[in-house]
Design a protein around this motif. Structure first.
Motif, PDB file in Angstrom:
ATOM      1  N   ARG A 236      35.532  -1.746  29.297  1.00 57.15           N
ATOM      2  CA  ARG A 236      34.902  -1.832  30.434  1.00 57.15           C
ATOM      3  C   ARG A 236      33.234  -1.429  30.362  1.00 57.15           C
ATOM      4  O   ARG A 236      32.511  -1.433  31.144  1.00 57.15           O
ATOM      5  CB  ARG A 236      35.441  -1.347  31.431  1.00 57.15           C
ATOM      6  N   PHE A 322      40.227  -8.689  28.198  1.00 55.95           N
ATOM      7  CA  PHE A 322      40.610  -7.282  28.274  1.00 55.95           C
ATOM      8  C   PHE A 322      42.206  -7.074  28.065  1.00 55.95           C
ATOM      9  O   PHE A 322      42.978  -7.911  28.423  1.00 55.95           O
ATOM     10  CB  PHE A 322      40.291  -6.980  29.817  1.00 55.95           C
TER      11      PHE A 322
ATOM     12  N   SER B  59      27.573  -2.853  35.945  1.00 56.82           N
ATOM     13  CA  SER B  59      28.692  -3.774  35.717  1.00 56.82           C
ATOM     14  C   SER B  59      28.905  -3.688  34.150  1.00 56.82           C
ATOM     15  O   SER B  59      27.895  -3.232  33.605  1.00 56.82           O
ATOM     16  CB  SER B  59      28.740  -4.969  36.232  1.00 56.82           C
ATOM     17  N   CYS B  60      29.838  -4.303  33.846  1.00 57.88           N
ATOM     18  CA  CYS B  60      30.065  -4.318  32.239  1.00 57.88           C
ATOM     19  C   CYS B  60      29.785  -5.590  31.770  1.00 57.88           C
ATOM     20  O   CYS B  60      29.909  -5.925  30.702  1.00 57.88           O
ATOM     21  CB  CYS B  60      31.603  -4.249  31.877  1.00 57.88           C
ATOM     22  N   CYS B  63      31.508  -9.278  35.197  1.00 53.56           N
ATOM     23  CA  CYS B  63      31.279  -9.947  36.613  1.00 53.56           C
ATOM     24  C   CYS B  63      30.286 -11.028  36.468  1.00 53.56           C
ATOM     25  O   CYS B  63      30.131 -11.802  37.387  1.00 53.56           O
ATOM     26  CB  CYS B  63      31.242  -8.907  37.374  1.00 53.56           C
ATOM     27  N   GLY B 125      34.507  -7.015  42.084  1.00 55.58           N
ATOM     28  CA  GLY B 125      35.249  -6.531  41.136  1.00 55.58           C
ATOM     29  C   GLY B 125      35.743  -5.386  41.247  1.00 55.58           C
ATOM     30  O   GLY B 125      35.465  -4.777  42.404  1.00 55.58           O
ATOM     31  N   ALA B 126      36.572  -4.737  40.415  1.00 55.16           N
ATOM     32  CA  ALA B 126      37.250  -3.586  40.581  1.00 55.16           C
ATOM     33  C   ALA B 126      36.398  -2.511  40.584  1.00 55.16           C
ATOM     34  O   ALA B 126      36.354  -1.443  41.276  1.00 55.16           O
ATOM     35  CB  ALA B 126      38.297  -3.434  39.559  1.00 55.16           C
ATOM     36  N   CYS B 127      35.236  -2.487  39.615  1.00 53.08           N
ATOM     37  CA  CYS B 127      34.448  -1.522  39.778  1.00 53.08           C
ATOM     38  C   CYS B 127      33.647  -1.030  40.899  1.00 53.08           C
ATOM     39  O   CYS B 127      33.684   0.023  41.365  1.00 53.08           O
ATOM     40  CB  CYS B 127      33.252  -1.665  38.814  1.00 53.08           C
ATOM     41  N   VAL B 132      37.653   1.276  38.786  1.00 55.49           N
ATOM     42  CA  VAL B 132      37.496   1.545  37.373  1.00 55.49           C
ATOM     43  C   VAL B 132      37.054   3.060  37.089  1.00 55.49           C
ATOM     44  O   VAL B 132      37.179   3.660  36.308  1.00 55.49           O
ATOM     45  CB  VAL B 132      36.614   0.499  36.904  1.00 55.49           C
ATOM     46  N   GLY B 155      39.547  -7.922  41.257  1.00 59.16           N
ATOM     47  CA  GLY B 155      39.767  -8.767  40.071  1.00 59.16           C
ATOM     48  C   GLY B 155      38.666  -7.858  39.001  1.00 59.16           C
ATOM     49  O   GLY B 155      37.803  -7.329  39.402  1.00 59.16           O
ATOM     50  N   CYS B 156      39.037  -8.005  37.718  1.00 57.72           N
ATOM     51  CA  CYS B 156      38.516  -7.271  36.657  1.00 57.72           C
ATOM     52  C   CYS B 156      38.102  -8.101  35.383  1.00 57.72           C
ATOM     53  O   CYS B 156      38.934  -8.116  34.589  1.00 57.72           O
ATOM     54  CB  CYS B 156      38.872  -5.992  36.469  1.00 57.72           C
ATOM     55  N   PRO B 157      37.302  -9.247  35.521  1.00 61.58           N
ATOM     56  CA  PRO B 157      36.413  -9.734  36.563  1.00 61.58           C
ATOM     57  C   PRO B 157      37.059 -10.645  37.437  1.00 61.58           C
ATOM     58  O   PRO B 157      38.049 -11.343  37.021  1.00 61.58           O
ATOM     59  CB  PRO B 157      35.356 -10.490  35.977  1.00 61.58           C
TER      60      PRO B 157
HETATM   61  S1  SF4 Z   1      34.994  -5.164  37.720  1.00 62.84           S
HETATM   62 FE1  SF4 Z   1      35.520  -5.149  35.683  1.00 62.84          FE
HETATM   63  S2  SF4 Z   1      34.702  -7.091  35.066  1.00 62.84           S
HETATM   64 FE2  SF4 Z   1      33.669  -6.553  36.669  1.00 62.84          FE
HETATM   65  S3  SF4 Z   1      31.829  -5.055  36.074  1.00 62.84           S
HETATM   66 FE3  SF4 Z   1      33.564  -3.752  36.514  1.00 62.84          FE
HETATM   67  S4  SF4 Z   1      34.850  -3.598  34.728  1.00 62.84           S
HETATM   68 FE4  SF4 Z   1      33.539  -5.413  34.509  1.00 62.84          FE
END
Ligand code: SF4
Lengths: 539, 191
Positions: A236, A322, B59-60, B63, B125-127, B132, B155-157
């Protein structure tokens, strides 16, 4: 007519360089990597020697706490330099224990590591002597309160609340020019990034980038975690590079703990890596169409992109792949039938749209001579991946640094282009789509892949050793060479980790690319062609 | 243009009607009438249209990728009356991704404050939900404590479809949260 001039790259006489190198060989080396331990005072000289040998590329530089048993003792820190000896298919890791709060600036002899020197100062409070004034890289201004490094922890970022007195680095802009601020909140659906575009009106004369808004300190968060748990975070750090970065990290852990990954599992995760490359290249093409105002092309490529993501979900269970890579193999098998059914049609449509785009003059005109990174800059800045290959650098970790003896990438044709502009990078991506498709089909036909229905094989190898262990992992991710260095403690938990996604390398050429006579509207085009993530840089 | 026409009665300044009504006891009935008109207009306005601003707090980038795909042909947000706007001042809805990196605090607050009331915050998203990252020296571990959150999309994402569903919930939520009395006072805060 005379034949084409071939410039045979000078082979490094590695043994000669190593003989000349100061320091002692590090006993804990692994296949494909050499280690050497030296004094801090010898490090710069060693970097200079290696730099002069032309075959050594400075790939990374970082600081981590020394293992308690090492010289320097408890709480000490060690400076690491990683060189890619690409023609010799090895990495060379130089380690020097830090004794004070400074070291002789390595960037004076190897300019590629300037960004890393800035990072090291911000996170650990250790300053290079000599060299350029440092830039802001990972921590926002006002975060300089690095505490004493008793427990080997990095510096603390700024206090939790409050408006920063200064939201951008104090740049001096002279004459008619001014700094046009863009960000950190940019266009819709774009990552946070501050760009200070220096301009007199239309042409971008210079650019200052600030990535620190997104810094999440993942390298520090994973300390103390189980490697599996750490892998969750590592994936991530850069979502659209989750497989590449995850694979580099997993390989580092595996090589540290002596885990041997079964061949089928290894192939299966390589399939995921190529799928990641495919959807990212499609996404970059969509972004190129969008930034050039080619709405129809954008819509068409976005259909392909969405279909790639759906294929990922059908084959591996996740749109962004993932959770596919696991330490010791894969966490799930792949649905080979679905993959072979869907892949060819999608790659064919990429090719079709690619040739349509390359036949669209209004599109190609915007790409040609935009965002030029010349070969000299690519080498000096240590670029990797499609950006480096677009500038003529013949570097691909899949070919140059095979992970295992039973290499899966034999016959890989590394796509390169020479102009170093946006068009070259697009051409490289299009050729890589063909290569990825070919590789996946070959692996599918080999019948070695782990199917979803199969039981996951258990990793072989000796029982995990006790004691502190270390390992380097690498792979050719979508954006280029991804590196990872992991130190495990007695209990097998992560004692120190370094993540070096390819984005960390390639962003440093972005301002060079902007400076090559571009106007404001080219910025988005160049950014699309680099196809980096801020998240990967500000991990 | 539908939106512009229906926006016209909404933008008619309320104080004019106040001044036309000197009798205090008739004010409340007038307010009720205007409020009903407002409510009706706004329900018409927001029932089928929502302008969205996004902000990334670390974010990563996946998303973001899914958010961008909302406008791609498979989903085509615009046909539902939902639009992205680059200006927070035009936005009804803030889509927040990421765990709330500390260095984004100021930008996040400034963006939120620049949005006119009524507004909703949708975390993506989960972040952003706190799944996360944990609160530490680098991030808040989620944006729940930074802004009043109306809708969370896990959700991720979260896939674009999940985002669409979340946004539709958001539109309802925005509709339901509109209390006509709030328009009598400028700068009234949200519940
Ligand atoms: S929720 Fe998951 S996909 Fe979205 S920014 Fe966070 S780590 Fe990335």
């Amino acid at each position: 007519m005379t034949g084409p001039l071939t410039t045979e790259p000078r082979r490094v006489d590695l043994e000669a360089v190593l003989r000349e190198l100061p320091g002692s060989p590090e006993p804990t080396t692994q296949p494909g990597a050499l280690g050497r331990r030296l004094e801090l005072a010898q490090l710069k000289r060693a970097a200079q020697l290696l730099g002069a040998s032309r075959g050594a590329r400075l790939a990374d530089m970082f600081v981590l706490p020394s293992a308690p048993a090492e010289a320097g003792g408890d709480g000490g820190l060690t400076l690491h330099l990683v060189f890619g000896l690409d023609q010799d298919r090895r990495y060379l890791l130089l380690q020097a224990p830090l004794s004070g709060r400074s070291y002789a600036a390595i960037s004076e002899v190897a300019p590629a590591c300037f960004v890393e020197e800035c990072e090291i100062f911000e996170l650990w409070g250790i300053k290079p002597t000599g060299g350029h004034p440092l830039n802001r890289v990972l921590l926002a201004p006002g975060a300089d309160s690095a505490p004493p490094l008793r427990s080997g922890s990095p510096g603390a970022p700024r206090s939790r609340r409050g408006v920063p007195t200064e939201v951008r680095a104090p740049h001096v802009v002279r004459g008619e020019a001014f700094e046009f601020p863009v960000g950190p909140v940019r266009g819709v659906g774009q990552e946070s990034l501050y760009m200070g575009l220096v301009t007199t009106g239309e042409e971008v004369l210079d650019a200052y980038l600030a990535w620190f808004h997104k810094h999440r300190g993942i390298e520090h968060q994973v300390v103390g975690m189980d490697p599996e748990m750490a892998l969750f975070r590592v994936e991530r750090c850069e979502g659209p590079g989750a497989v590449g970065n995850g694979l580099a990290f997993a390989r580092a852990v595996e090589s540290a703990s002596g885990i041997v990954v079964p061949a089928g599992a290894e192939r299966t995760r390589l399939v995921a890596l190529e799928l990641e490359r495919l959807y990212n290249h499609a996404a970059a093409m969509a972004a190129l169409c969008q930034s050039t105002g080619l709405g129809v092309g954008q819509a068409q490529v976005e259909i392909i992109l969405e279909n790639f993501l759906r294929l990922n979900a059908a084959v591996f269970g996740h749109r962004y792949l993932f959770g596919v890579v696991a330490v010791g193999g894969v966490r799930r098998g792949c649905d080979g039938a679905t993959l072979s059914e869907g892949l060819s049609a999608l790659c064919a449509s990429v090719r079709q749209i690619g040739s349509a785009l390359l036949g669209t003059n209004s599109f190609v005109d915007r790409l040609e001579a935009a965002g030029v990174v010349d070969a000299e800059a690519a080498a000096r800045l240590g670029l990797v991946g499609p950006v480096a290959r677009g500038s003529g650098a013949d570097l691909d970790v899949r070919r140059d640094h095979p992970w295992s003896a039973g290499d899966s990438h034999s016959g890989l044709e590394v796509a390169t282009a020479v102009n170093g502009d946006v068009l070259s990078r697009l051409q490289v991506m299009l050729q890589e789509v063909d290569e990825s498709e070919r590789l996946i089909h070959r692996w599918l036909q080999s019948g070695e892949l782990i199917d979803v229905a199969d039981a996951l094989p258990t990793p072989a190898g000796p029982a995990p050793e006790r004691g502190e262990r270390r390992g380097l992992g690498w792979c050719e991710s979508v954006r280029g060479e991804a590196l990872s260095w992991v130190q495990l403690d007695h209990d097998g938990k992560v004692a120190g980790a370094r993540l070096r996604p390819a984005s960390v390398r390639n962003w440093r050429a972005f301002d060079d690319a902007l400076r090559s006579r571009n106007v404001f509207t080219d910025v988005a085009i160049i950014e699309a062609s680099f196809w980096l993530t801020v998240a990967g840089f500000a991990r | 243009m539908n939106v512009l026409e229906s926006a016209a009665p909404n933008s008619r300044p309320v104080p004019v009607r106040w001044s036309q009504n000197p009798k205090a006891d008739s004010v409340s009935s007038e307010v009720a009438r205007v409020s009903a008109e407002l409510r009706e207009t706004i329900s018409r306005l927001f029932g089928r249209s929502l302008h969205i601003r996004t902000i990334d707090t670390g974010s990563c980038a996946s998303c973001e990728s899914e958010i961008r795909l909302l406008t791609a042909p498979h989903y085509d947000l615009h046909r539902l009356g939902l639009f992205f706007t680059p200006a927070p001042r035009h936005a009804d809805c803030l889509l927040v991704t990421g765990p709330g990196a500390l260095a984004m605090d100021h930008a996040l607050q400034a963006t939120y404050e620049a949005m006119p009331d009524p507004k909703i915050v949708v975390t993506v998203g989960a972040c952003a939900l706190g799944g996360v990252f944990v609160p530490d020296r680098f991030t808040h571990g989620g944006v729940g404590r930074l802004l009043p959150i109306d809708v969370v999309i896990p959700g991720c994402p979260p896939s674009p479809l999940a985002l669409l569903q979340g946004l539709l919930v958001g539109v309802d939520r925005l509709h339901a949260s509109i209390n006509p009395d709030r328009f009598r006072f400028s700068g009234a805060s949200r519940p």
